[in-house]
Write a protein that holds these residues in place. Structure first.
Motif: not given
Length: 282
Positions: A39-58
């Motif tokens: 993402m070309d944005s400064d999203a928080s760790k909490q935001q990334l946790e929304k998709i963490q279970d379905c990606v190899l890397h984020a």
């Protein structure tokens, strides 16, 4: 088999969030292959946790290199992790669109079974530089494992002019395909700004996405087309898109855009018509 595909998904949010529409996109593609999300944005760790279970890397850090900068970072992660050879196809997809609006497994399979080594959904038939529109590009091994592709991805840097981004990277990628005798093709050919303006037509042609920019074009005159698509697409897609659009554009604007009131629709069409007359001297 799921693992034959790798999706490099590029995201952006002015609000530094992963909204419902972007999460829906990532999760949908994760069911058809592996996903690396940048993402070309400064999203928080909490935001990334929304998709963490379905990606190899984020990752989500503002880099200012737009979609190709995110593609570059996702590609470099896969290259450096030495996982690229395990895939038959790599896709580069960005969130300048809402969707998928309906199941696209068959669309992917049809593109993959074609004679093309690189492919996309929409071709821009530019007179001097015809190219695959960069929001959805697919490639075979002979493209994404090539030296020239690695050099191209490494060459991506910040450009202050969006026209330069189009020239160097969107048009530039397709030009390199031709230079290296790579056969490429797209499902459909759309001239000029048709990909933004012909929302209903594109949906009926089988393109399972809506450009986000369509929501703000022509003084809202595209609202009826957008509403048609939302009323005919998958329920989950509609719910996610409307949630994301309300976050991006505001509840009041979306309610105004998607009105069914014939007088309001007529009024906005007339305003846009007279605006065109004034600005283009029709």
């Amino acid at each position: 088999m799921k693992s034959k595909r790798l999706f490099l998904i590029a995201g952006y949010s002015a609000h530094n969030i992963i909204d419902a529409s972007l999460e829906y996109m990532v999760r949908t593609f994760s069911r058809m292959g592996d996903v690396i999300f940048v993402m070309d944005s400064d999203a928080s760790k909490q935001q990334l946790e929304k998709i963490q279970d379905c990606v190899l890397h984020a990752t989500a850090t503002r880099h200012g290199e737009y979609d190709f900068g995110s593609y570059k970072r996702a590609y470099m992660y896969a290259r450096d992790a030495r996982i690229l050879p395990r895939y038959d196809f790599v896709y580069m997809i960005n969130d300048s669109v809402y969707g998928p609006l309906k199941p696209i497994e068959k669309i992917l399979s049809d593109m993959e079974s074609s004679n093309n080594d690189a492919f996309g959904l929409v071709k821009n038939p530019h007179r001097d530089h015809p190219h695959i529109q960069s929001w959805f590009i697919g490639m075979r091994k002979n493209v994404f494992l090539s030296t020239w592709f690695d050099e191209f991805m490494n060459s991506i840097t910040h450009q202050s002019d969006k026209g330069q981004i189009t020239k160097l990277y969107e048009q530039g990628f397709t030009a390199l395909l031709s230079t290296n005798n790579i056969k490429w093709g797209c499902i459909c050919t759309i001239s000029g700004r048709g990909v933004y303006n012909n929302v209903k037509k594109l949906y009926k042609m089988g393109i399972p996405f809506i450009k986000k920019a369509s929501f703000t074009r022509h003084n809202g005159c595209l609202g009826r087309q957008i509403l048609y698509v939302l009323n005919h697409c998958d329920t989950d897609a509609r719910t996610a898109i409307l949630s994301g659009a309300r976050k991006t554009f505001g509840e009041e604007y979306i309610n105004w855009l998607l009105t069914k009131n014939p007088f309001k629709i007529l009024s906005r069409n007339m305003k846009y018509f007279f605006h065109k007359i004034r600005t283009e001297k029709l």
